[in-house]
Design a protein around this motif. Structure first.
Motif, short mmCIF file in Angstrom:
data_model
loop_
_atom_site.label_atom_id
_atom_site.label_comp_id
_atom_site.label_asym_id
_atom_site.label_seq_id
_atom_site.Cartn_x
_atom_site.Cartn_y
_atom_site.Cartn_z
N THR A 39 -37.16 -142.96 44.27
CA THR A 39 -38.36 -142.65 43.49
C THR A 39 -38.27 -143.25 42.09
O THR A 39 -39.27 -143.74 41.55
CB THR A 39 -38.56 -141.12 43.40
OG1 THR A 39 -38.70 -140.60 44.72
CG2 THR A 39 -39.80 -140.78 42.59
N HIS A 42 -39.20 -146.79 42.35
CA HIS A 42 -40.65 -146.94 42.54
C HIS A 42 -41.40 -146.70 41.23
O HIS A 42 -42.39 -147.37 40.93
CB HIS A 42 -41.15 -145.97 43.62
CG HIS A 42 -40.64 -146.28 45.00
ND1 HIS A 42 -40.64 -147.56 45.52
CD2 HIS A 42 -40.12 -145.49 45.96
CE1 HIS A 42 -40.14 -147.54 46.74
NE2 HIS A 42 -39.81 -146.29 47.03
N ASP A 47 -44.95 -148.34 41.42
CA ASP A 47 -45.45 -148.02 42.76
C ASP A 47 -45.55 -146.53 43.02
O ASP A 47 -45.92 -146.12 44.12
CB ASP A 47 -44.53 -148.64 43.83
CG ASP A 47 -44.52 -150.14 43.78
OD1 ASP A 47 -45.52 -150.73 43.35
OD2 ASP A 47 -43.49 -150.74 44.16
N PHE A 48 -45.19 -145.72 42.02
CA PHE A 48 -45.21 -144.27 42.21
C PHE A 48 -45.89 -143.65 40.99
O PHE A 48 -45.56 -144.00 39.86
CB PHE A 48 -43.79 -143.71 42.35
CG PHE A 48 -43.73 -142.30 42.86
CD1 PHE A 48 -43.63 -142.04 44.21
CD2 PHE A 48 -43.80 -141.22 41.99
CE1 PHE A 48 -43.57 -140.74 44.69
CE2 PHE A 48 -43.75 -139.91 42.45
CZ PHE A 48 -43.64 -139.68 43.82
N THR A 259 -47.13 -146.97 50.26
CA THR A 259 -48.37 -146.24 50.51
C THR A 259 -49.34 -147.02 51.40
O THR A 259 -50.12 -146.42 52.13
CB THR A 259 -49.08 -145.90 49.18
OG1 THR A 259 -49.25 -147.12 48.44
CG2 THR A 259 -48.26 -144.93 48.35
#
Length: 333
Positions: A39, A42, A47-48, A259
């Motif tokens: 995470t 990301h 991307d998160f 995603t």
């Protein structure tokens, strides 16, 4: 104090910022170890969803150095691990007891300041005492709790044959959990020879690359696997795993795919073979259980902690994560 700050996607630096002061219901922790999670990578890549600029890091443990006026259960000097989730406790999911599915969920290291810092302020309700553990071990309580949450959704039957796709830190935690909960055999799959060798050391009966499993599955598991755990976050691994679940079996999607990723599978096969497909996100109330497993040595994490860096090594930690050369990398402020 010094802290790693992600200012915007792709940009970070170690910055000097003010020491945190605890609110009445908070404690201040001197961080002793904080794991680097996918995470975090990301978030760095954009991307998160996260609140930038941000001090990342949600797998952390440390020593209490200050407590707020209303804090009763924790004292200065206690070593603690942190549950990172901050549910609203007002939405339907929270009221149903599924706080990790909170509609307004926030978390330390994602939405508010996290553990890649010398100090961090945390709510009293989010800390758990971890006497008997080292900081290195205690920082594993959060990812282990996530795995326990996932395993609770599919269960494990004594003697059954399980397949674990992905032999990173999470896959190797799952492998240990499956074996201590009674799995008869665990087959491990990964692209990395080094990780496959590690999987064998942790009890995998067979450790293969994906194409090897695909070619030999009729010999290894003629009817398929009764439990498949996807721990890689690779869409191709998801497709492979869904093909290999036996009739009446369970498939746990734990790995975090992009995603936009999609997979192809046969709804007819899911229907005809009564395959149970379950997703698992984050952790719930498993932290005490995880700490107990670590304290009594049922789960081994020291061999999985392959690298530790100071705050200025955050960039090296991200590179190691991308390369797959490391298992768990920790930041030790």
């Amino acid at each position: 104090m010094l802290a790693v700050v992600i200012e915007r996607p792709g940009s970070w630096q170690v910055m000097e910022i003010s020491d945190p002061k605890p609110k009445e219901d908070e404690v201040v922790i001197a961080v002793r170890a904080c794991g680097v999670c996918g995470t975090d990578l990301h978030i760095f890549d954009g991307d998160f969803p996260a609140n930038l600029p941000l001090i990342p890091g949600h797998e952390f443990a440390g020593e209490i150095v200050e407590v707020g006026k209303s804090v009763k259960s924790i004292k200065v000097g206690n070593l603690v691990a942190v549950h990172p989730n901050l549910p609203c406790m007002l939405c339907d999911f929270c009221k149903e007891g599924n706080e990790h599915l909170c509609e307004n969920l926030k978390a330390y290291g994602v939405h508010t300041q996290g553990g890649f810092a010398q100090f961090v302020a945390v709510k009293e309700t989010n800390v758990y005492r971890v006497e008997g553990l080292t900081p290195t071990q205690a920082a594993w309580a959060e990812p282990l709790s996530c795995c326990l949450n996932g395993l609770s959704k599919v269960g494990i039957n004594s003697g059954e044959k399980a397949l674990v796709l992905g032999c990173g830190p999470i896959g190797l935690l799952f492998m240990q959990l499956l074996l201590i909960h009674g799995a008869g055999e665990v087959v491990a799959v990964d692209l990395s020879e080094r990780r496959l060798e590690t999987a064998k050391k942790f009890g995998a009966s067979i450790a293969l690359k994906p194409d090897e499993l695909d070619r030999n599955c009729s010999d290894i598991a003629p009817k398929g696997f009764s439990l498949v755990i996807e721990a890689s976050g690779n869409a191709k691994a998801v497709e492979l795993g869904l093909k290999l679940v036996r009739a009446g079996g369970r498939f746990l999607q734990f790995g975090v795919c992009p995603t936009e990723a999609t997979v192809n599978f046969s709804p007819f096969v899911v229907y005809r073979r009564e395959v149970k497909i379950v997703g698992s996100f984050s952790l719930g109330k498993e932290m005490p259980q995880a700490i107990s497993l670590l304290r009594f040595g049922r789960i081994q994490v020291e061999p999985l902690t392959t690298h530790q860096f100071g705050l200025d090594g955050f960039g090296d930690a991200l590179k190691l994560m991308r390369s797959g050369e490391a298992l768990k990398v920790q930041i030790v402020p």
